[in-house]
Write a protein that holds these residues in place. Structure first.
Motif, PDB file in Angstrom:
ATOM      1  N   LYS A 140      35.607  42.599  36.983  1.00 48.37           N
ATOM      2  CA  LYS A 140      34.440  43.482  37.012  1.00 48.37           C
ATOM      3  C   LYS A 140      33.792  43.460  38.398  1.00 48.37           C
ATOM      4  O   LYS A 140      33.591  42.399  38.998  1.00 48.37           O
ATOM      5  N   LEU A 141      33.448  44.652  38.869  1.00 47.13           N
ATOM      6  CA  LEU A 141      32.709  44.797  40.118  1.00 47.13           C
ATOM      7  C   LEU A 141      31.235  44.442  39.892  1.00 47.13           C
ATOM      8  O   LEU A 141      30.757  44.470  38.756  1.00 47.13           O
ATOM      9  N   PRO A 142      30.506  44.125  40.957  1.00 48.04           N
ATOM     10  CA  PRO A 142      29.093  43.731  40.794  1.00 48.04           C
ATOM     11  C   PRO A 142      28.244  44.772  40.086  1.00 48.04           C
ATOM     12  O   PRO A 142      27.294  44.429  39.377  1.00 48.04           O
ATOM     13  N   ASP A 143      28.552  46.059  40.291  1.00 50.10           N
ATOM     14  CA  ASP A 143      27.737  47.122  39.688  1.00 50.10           C
ATOM     15  C   ASP A 143      28.367  47.672  38.412  1.00 50.10           C
ATOM     16  O   ASP A 143      28.036  48.770  37.963  1.00 50.10           O
ATOM     17  N   ALA A 144      29.255  46.911  37.805  1.00 50.91           N
ATOM     18  CA  ALA A 144      30.014  47.423  36.660  1.00 50.91           C
ATOM     19  C   ALA A 144      29.134  47.626  35.435  1.00 50.91           C
ATOM     20  O   ALA A 144      28.263  46.804  35.149  1.00 50.91           O
ATOM     21  N   PRO A 145      29.359  48.702  34.701  1.00 51.42           N
ATOM     22  CA  PRO A 145      28.674  48.872  33.412  1.00 51.42           C
ATOM     23  C   PRO A 145      29.091  47.778  32.438  1.00 51.42           C
ATOM     24  O   PRO A 145      30.121  47.115  32.621  1.00 51.42           O
ATOM     25  N   GLU A 146      28.298  47.599  31.396  1.00 52.33           N
ATOM     26  CA  GLU A 146      28.633  46.598  30.388  1.00 52.33           C
ATOM     27  C   GLU A 146      29.862  47.032  29.585  1.00 52.33           C
ATOM     28  O   GLU A 146      30.166  48.217  29.461  1.00 52.33           O
ATOM     29  N   GLY A 147      30.561  46.056  29.041  1.00 50.94           N
ATOM     30  CA  GLY A 147      31.675  46.329  28.143  1.00 50.94           C
ATOM     31  C   GLY A 147      32.935  46.779  28.856  1.00 50.94           C
ATOM     32  O   GLY A 147      33.089  46.621  30.073  1.00 50.94           O
ATOM     33  N   VAL A 148      33.830  47.379  28.080  1.00 47.92           N
ATOM     34  CA  VAL A 148      35.136  47.755  28.627  1.00 47.92           C
ATOM     35  C   VAL A 148      35.029  48.885  29.638  1.00 47.92           C
ATOM     36  O   VAL A 148      35.948  49.090  30.443  1.00 47.92           O
ATOM     37  N   LYS A 149      33.929  49.621  29.633  1.00 51.28           N
ATOM     38  CA  LYS A 149      33.766  50.705  30.600  1.00 51.28           C
ATOM     39  C   LYS A 149      33.493  50.185  32.009  1.00 51.28           C
ATOM     40  O   LYS A 149      33.467  50.972  32.958  1.00 51.28           O
ATOM     41  N   GLY A 150      33.316  48.871  32.126  1.00 53.20           N
ATOM     42  CA  GLY A 150      33.058  48.297  33.437  1.00 53.20           C
ATOM     43  C   GLY A 150      34.224  47.503  33.996  1.00 53.20           C
ATOM     44  O   GLY A 150      34.059  46.736  34.948  1.00 53.20           O
ATOM     45  N   ILE A 151      35.405  47.650  33.430  1.00 54.12           N
ATOM     46  CA  ILE A 151      36.559  46.855  33.853  1.00 54.12           C
ATOM     47  C   ILE A 151      37.404  47.627  34.859  1.00 54.12           C
ATOM     48  O   ILE A 151      37.706  48.811  34.659  1.00 54.12           O
ATOM     49  N   SER A 152      37.794  46.942  35.926  1.00 53.73           N
ATOM     50  CA  SER A 152      38.675  47.527  36.934  1.00 53.73           C
ATOM     51  C   SER A 152      39.957  46.707  37.020  1.00 53.73           C
ATOM     52  O   SER A 152      40.003  45.553  36.594  1.00 53.73           O
ATOM     53  N   LEU A 153      41.005  47.308  37.579  1.00 55.26           N
ATOM     54  CA  LEU A 153      42.306  46.651  37.696  1.00 55.26           C
ATOM     55  C   LEU A 153      42.639  46.419  39.161  1.00 55.26           C
ATOM     56  O   LEU A 153      42.456  47.318  39.998  1.00 55.26           O
ATOM     57  N   PHE A 154      43.147  45.223  39.446  1.00 52.37           N
ATOM     58  CA  PHE A 154      43.438  44.845  40.825  1.00 52.37           C
ATOM     59  C   PHE A 154      44.841  44.265  40.959  1.00 52.37           C
ATOM     60  O   PHE A 154      45.318  43.543  40.067  1.00 52.37           O
ATOM     61  N   ILE A 155      45.488  44.598  42.060  1.00 54.14           N
ATOM     62  CA  ILE A 155      46.719  43.922  42.467  1.00 54.14           C
ATOM     63  C   ILE A 155      46.315  42.685  43.249  1.00 54.14           C
ATOM     64  O   ILE A 155      45.566  42.768  44.234  1.00 54.14           O
ATOM     65  N   VAL A 156      46.798  41.522  42.810  1.00 52.97           N
ATOM     66  CA  VAL A 156      46.524  40.267  43.519  1.00 52.97           C
ATOM     67  C   VAL A 156      47.864  39.565  43.744  1.00 52.97           C
ATOM     68  O   VAL A 156      48.387  38.902  42.846  1.00 52.97           O
ATOM     69  N   PRO A 157      48.462  39.706  44.921  1.00 52.10           N
ATOM     70  CA  PRO A 157      49.768  39.089  45.159  1.00 52.10           C
ATOM     71  C   PRO A 157      49.660  37.580  45.375  1.00 52.10           C
ATOM     72  O   PRO A 157      48.664  37.087  45.908  1.00 52.10           O
ATOM     73  N   LYS A 158      50.676  36.869  44.935  1.00 48.63           N
ATOM     74  CA  LYS A 158      50.741  35.424  45.190  1.00 48.63           C
ATOM     75  C   LYS A 158      50.773  35.160  46.695  1.00 48.63           C
ATOM     76  O   LYS A 158      50.050  34.306  47.210  1.00 48.63           O
ATOM     77  N   PHE A 159      51.625  35.896  47.403  1.00 49.11           N
ATOM     78  CA  PHE A 159      51.655  35.888  48.857  1.00 49.11           C
ATOM     79  C   PHE A 159      51.217  37.257  49.347  1.00 49.11           C
ATOM     80  O   PHE A 159      51.643  38.290  48.809  1.00 49.11           O
ATOM     81  N   MET A 160      50.379  37.277  50.361  1.00 50.22           N
ATOM     82  CA  MET A 160      49.969  38.547  50.944  1.00 50.22           C
ATOM     83  C   MET A 160      51.205  39.261  51.507  1.00 50.22           C
ATOM     84  O   MET A 160      52.159  38.619  51.951  1.00 50.22           O
TER      85      MET A 160
END
Length: 593
Positions: A214-234
């Motif tokens: 969730k981003l700092p300004d995210a709405p409550e609940g599932v409407k505030g969820i974002s998806l991110f790619i986070v690689p083990k190695f950059m």
């Protein structure tokens, strides 16, 4: 030690005589003649039987180990993974623009069944990567696709999905993992995820984690969820690997089964992440991954049942105990093989009829996915959306049940590790839980999918069943009595259950929710009944045409007749339970339990 033989003949029967794929108007299917699919499946069978299956016991006994932040997979897994990767098996249905072979999803499904039966824990490593590939392919930017997908298609890099946290699973709106903008277009991801399959291992150069946060300004609940790619190695702009990201495995779960797969606690300590798609739209992107995963889990369920059945059958043919009550069948031995006994036959017939029906159901579902994606068919998309919770929930319940029946066939031997049946039971059990428990699947079916688009998809299914019955009625009295009439009765039970929900569910929601699990099973039985009707029809046509292997087709009809007579009548029981409502379910106060 258990053995595995890939069911290539049965797969070919479903593909070409039941689904008749080369005659369909789905782009890419015209290239799938019998010789082509037999060559693909034949090579996959060799790999499954000779490489993956022998490692199944190894993976179960050795498990994975965590040493100084590094997860070691069981002995032989890495070499086998290299063999799967080098053979191009991880790229079967992936986009050719990123190194894939571009084959239909249906072919990947058939191969996936073999690999799952042979070694479910092993196949999960590439399965999770394929799901992550799909999510990025559907929702990632062009730059993200170019950077990550080629190496994920080849499985040089692995992939994961990170949803669950210690305090929340199904209710993802409660997640606490944070994504803080870093000012340069990236985000700092901080939080902990649990039960992450293939979260850390030694078989790939890099692992691309897909993380809900969730981003700092995210709405409550599932409407505030974002998806991110986070690689083990950059990953550098040229595709080479850079520094280690701030993501680590904090522990391995001690599990009932699938010991060969690393189920990890993943810690994100300000790790660099990259937003996939739009902010606060992460659930839509993740469900691209989860819907495929749910079909794959349904496949895992019956695939474990299939290999368990094979081993139960072998035991029943060899084990001698007691005498046939109708006359001695093994006069030169001290007793008859246990397969002569009616209760053992019942046990085996339950296993066989469920497994073969489930295979046809799943392949039909995969063909709907192909039609939806390749032909942009909205009706197919709606139908597979309706079927997904049924495939996942019903087939994993029945797959586990099949494993237990197979274990029971072996008697005391089934309870020992030496024979391997207890591993199939343990491994199959997780399929009823992950990617949304089967209770959640039933709620999704009744609460969302039945009424989707005004209920037109379930009505289309009813019309499909009705059409099959009307088109084939009157041609053969025996087929009418043994297949069409039972299917008609079961379909009426399903429609009656749907009508009960319409009449009672809005006013008293618990009446619908209390019956949702029974409805999922009722629906599943009707689907398998339809599949058995189609298979019996195809078998009859083959026999009429002078098939070179009549025993195969006669066995198919006999097995289908068993399902229609002994399994399909369960729809009446499920309907009765549904119509009993919520009163008895909800009668006790919480303190009375």
């Amino acid at each position: 030690m258990p053995t595995y033989t890939a069911p290539v003949k049965d797969q070919q029967f479903i593909l070409h005589e039941v689904l008749k794929i080369s005659e369909q108007d789905v782009p890419g299917y015209d290239d799938l003649d019998s010789e082509t699919t037999e060559a693909i499946l034949g090579e996959a069978a060799k790999l499954a039987e000779n490489v993956l299956a022998p490692l199944n016991v190894v993976g179960d006994e050795q498990g994975c180990t965590l040493e100084n932040g590094v997860v070691r997979t069981p002995e032989g897994f890495k070499a086998a993974f290299d063999q799967v990767r080098d053979g191009g098996w991880t790229a079967l249905d992936c986009d050719p623009d990123y190194g894939g072979q571009g084959l239909p999803y249906l072919i990947s499904t058939a191969v996936g069944e073999m690999f799952s039966s042979a070694n479910m824990a092993f196949n999960m490593y590439q399965g999770l990567t394929h799901g992550a590939y799909n999510a990025i392919h559907a929702h990632g930017s062009d730059e993200q696709k170019a950077l990550y997908l080629p190496k994920m298609v080849s499985c040089e890099w692995g992939g994961t999905m990170n949803l669950t946290e210690p305090h929340c699973g199904t209710d993802l709106g409660l997640i606490r993992t944070k994504a803080v903008p870093d000012g340069d277009g990236t985000y700092k991801i901080t939080g902990q995820k649990i039960w992450i399959s293939a979260g850390e291992h030694d078989m790939c150069d890099n692992i691309i984690h897909l993380v809900l946060a969730k981003l700092p300004d995210a709405p409550e609940g599932v409407k505030g969820i974002s998806l991110f790619i986070v690689p083990k190695f950059m990953v550098n702009e040229d595709g080479s690997l850079g520094d280690r990201n701030a993501v680590s495995c904090g522990g391995l779960e001690k599990k009932m089964g699938i010991h060969g797969n690393a189920t990890c606690v993943m810690n994100y300590d300000g790790a660099t992440g990259f937003l996939v798609g739009e902010a606060h739209k992460g659930m839509r992107a993740m469900f691209t991954m989860m819907n495929e995963a749910r079909l794959g889990v349904g496949l895992q369920g019956y695939a474990q049942g299939a290999v368990a059945y094979q081993n139960a059958l072998g035991f029943a043919l060899d084990r001698v105990q007691g005498r046939d009550v109708t006359g001695v069948k093994n006069p030169d031995g001290p007793a008859d093989p246990i397969i002569v006994h009616p209760d053992v036959r019942r046990n085996l017939m339950d296993q066989k009829s469920i497994t073969e029906g489930a295979r046809a159901f799943t392949y039909w579902g995969a063909s709907l996915i192909d039609r939806s994606h390749r032909a942009d068919d909205a009706a197919a998309e709606g139908l597979i959306s309706l079927m997904t919770p049924v495939i996942k929930g019903f087939l994993t319940d029945k797959g586990f049940e099949t494993c237990v029946l197979a274990q029971q066939t072996l008697g005391g031997s089934g309870f020992t590790r030496e024979w391997g049946l207890e591993q199939f039971v343990r491994d199959a059990r997780i399929t009823m839980i992950y990617e949304g428990t089967n209770g959640i699947q039933s709620l999704d079916l009744v609460g969302r999918k039945l009424g989707q688009d005004g209920g037109k998809h379930v009505m289309a299914f009813f019309e499909m069943v009705k059409g099959f019955i009307s088109e084939n009625k009157g041609q053969d009295e025996e087929f009418d009595a043994q297949f069409l009439e039972p299917l008609k009765a079961a379909s009426k039970d399903l429609q009656a259950a749907g009508m009960y929900f319409m009449q009672n569910g809005m006013k008293t929601p618990n009446n619908a929710l209390s019956g949702s699990y029974d409805f999922m099973h009722l629906f599943g039985h009707v689907c398998l009944g339809l599949m058995w009707g189609r298979m019996a029809l195809a078998a009859k046509a083959a026999l009429a045409a002078g098939a070179s292997d009549p025993a195969f087709y006669e066995t198919k009809i006999t097995t289908g007749r068993y399902y229609m007579a002994r399994q399909l009548p369960m729809t009446a029981t499920h309907l009765a339970r549904i119509q009993s409502g919520a009163d008895t379910v909800m009668a006790l106060d919480a303190a009375q339990f």
